[in-house]
Design a protein around this motif. Structure first.
Motif, short mmCIF file in Angstrom:
data_model
loop_
_atom_site.label_atom_id
_atom_site.label_comp_id
_atom_site.label_asym_id
_atom_site.label_seq_id
_atom_site.Cartn_x
_atom_site.Cartn_y
_atom_site.Cartn_z
N ARG A 163 0.81 -1.23 0.00
CA ARG A 163 0.00 0.00 0.00
C ARG A 163 0.84 1.27 0.00
NH1 ARG A 163 -5.18 -0.95 3.94
NH2 ARG A 163 -6.00 -2.82 2.91
N ASN A 164 2.15 1.12 -0.05
CA ASN A 164 3.07 2.27 -0.04
C ASN A 164 2.80 3.18 1.16
OD1 ASN A 164 5.24 3.69 -1.06
ND2 ASN A 164 3.94 5.02 -2.32
N LEU A 165 2.78 2.58 2.35
CA LEU A 165 2.46 3.31 3.58
C LEU A 165 3.69 3.92 4.25
CD1 LEU A 165 -0.19 0.90 5.14
CD2 LEU A 165 -0.60 3.09 3.98
N GLY A 166 4.87 3.40 3.98
CA GLY A 166 6.09 3.95 4.57
C GLY A 166 6.25 3.66 6.05
N ILE A 167 5.64 2.61 6.55
CA ILE A 167 5.76 2.26 7.97
C ILE A 167 7.13 1.64 8.21
CG2 ILE A 167 4.84 0.80 9.82
CD1 ILE A 167 2.10 0.95 8.37
N LYS A 168 7.83 2.15 9.22
CA LYS A 168 9.10 1.55 9.62
C LYS A 168 8.77 0.41 10.59
CE LYS A 168 10.39 6.02 10.43
NZ LYS A 168 9.21 6.46 9.83
N VAL A 169 9.23 -0.79 10.28
CA VAL A 169 8.88 -1.98 11.05
C VAL A 169 10.11 -2.48 11.80
CG1 VAL A 169 8.00 -4.34 10.93
CG2 VAL A 169 7.09 -2.58 9.38
N LEU A 170 9.97 -2.63 13.11
CA LEU A 170 11.04 -3.13 13.97
C LEU A 170 10.54 -4.32 14.77
CD1 LEU A 170 12.15 0.33 15.46
CD2 LEU A 170 13.08 -0.81 13.44
N ASN A 171 11.41 -5.31 14.99
CA ASN A 171 11.02 -6.40 15.88
C ASN A 171 12.10 -6.73 16.90
OD1 ASN A 171 12.83 -7.84 14.29
ND2 ASN A 171 11.55 -9.67 14.22
N ASN A 172 13.11 -5.89 16.99
CA ASN A 172 14.15 -6.05 18.00
C ASN A 172 14.09 -4.84 18.92
OD1 ASN A 172 16.52 -6.12 19.50
ND2 ASN A 172 17.71 -7.01 17.82
N ILE A 173 13.90 -5.06 20.19
CA ILE A 173 13.74 -3.97 21.16
C ILE A 173 14.95 -3.04 21.16
CG2 ILE A 173 14.66 -5.14 23.19
CD1 ILE A 173 11.46 -3.10 23.27
N ASP A 174 16.13 -3.58 20.86
CA ASP A 174 17.34 -2.75 20.83
C ASP A 174 17.30 -1.71 19.70
OD1 ASP A 174 18.43 -4.04 23.03
OD2 ASP A 174 19.43 -5.55 21.80
N ASP A 175 16.50 -1.98 18.66
CA ASP A 175 16.37 -1.02 17.56
C ASP A 175 15.64 0.26 17.98
OD1 ASP A 175 17.67 -2.80 15.90
OD2 ASP A 175 15.81 -3.61 15.05
N LEU A 176 15.03 0.23 19.15
CA LEU A 176 14.32 1.41 19.64
C LEU A 176 15.21 2.35 20.45
CD1 LEU A 176 10.92 -0.18 20.71
CD2 LEU A 176 11.36 1.32 18.75
N LYS A 177 16.42 1.88 20.80
CA LYS A 177 17.34 2.72 21.57
C LYS A 177 17.65 4.00 20.81
CE LYS A 177 19.67 -0.83 24.22
NZ LYS A 177 20.89 -1.56 24.44
#
Length: 189
Positions: A163-177
């Motif tokens: 859908r070309n939404l541009g959502i950034k997808v993370l599944n590692n909690i460390d990526d939120l630091k």
């Protein structure tokens, strides 16, 4: 012709406004396009070519998902944090249930309220099947989605691309630091 509804508790009928609000909140406004996308993704994810699930199957999964999840929980008996994290990262049984749940009146009402009151970037923390992420991103908001479930992260990547939404997808909690957001949404977790 009148419709008759049995009730043994007439106090429930005292407040008509409350009754209609509850009916709205419990009503599922079926988004056939999103359901169709979810079925397409599910069949691709599990490589169901010959025996692909149908719309009717998906609706049954939506109804049975919480029970199947409860049975899996009881069979795994996750008694520590690592085992609980493993359970939530692998279970596929909430998928259609969560897709459908976001289509009910209470979740739609929350989405509009969150959208009106929060204008900046959004982190949808433990976002499940991403109902809020989809809602915000389809209205041109900056959205980051995080969930530990492998299948749900793949769903969000797949749908965001489709859908070309541009959502950034993370599944590692460390990526939120060291990341900053104007609004963190952690609903129904």
């Amino acid at each position: 012709m009148r419709t008759y509804r049995k009730t043994s508790d007439f106090r429930r009928l005292d407040n008509i406004k409350s009754y209609y609000e509850n009916v709205y909140f419990e009503t599922v406004f079926l988004d056939e396009i999103l359901l169709s996308d979810a079925i397409e993704f599910y069949n691709q994810f599990f490589k169901y070519d010959e025996y692909a699930i149908t719309r009717e199957d998906a609706l049954k999964y939506a109804e049975l998902g919480p029970r199947l999840n409860a049975d899996l929980w009881k069979s795994m008996m996750p008694m520590d944090e690592d085992k609980m994290n493993l359970f939530y990262s692998i279970t596929p049984f909430y998928f259609f249930h969560d897709i459908m749940r976001f289509m009910d009146g209470i979740h739609l009402e929350r989405a509009f309220e969150f959208f009106e009151n929060n204008k900046g970037s959004l982190l949808d923390f433990a976002g499940g099947t991403g109902g809020y992420s989809i809602f915000f991103a389809s209205r041109d908001r900056d959205v980051t989605f995080f969930d530990s479930n492998f299948m749900q992260c793949n769903w969000m990547l797949w749908l965001s691309k489709k859908r070309n939404l541009g959502i950034k997808v993370l599944n590692n909690i460390d990526d939120l630091k060291d990341k900053k957001f104007d609004f963190v949404l952690a609903s129904d977790i």
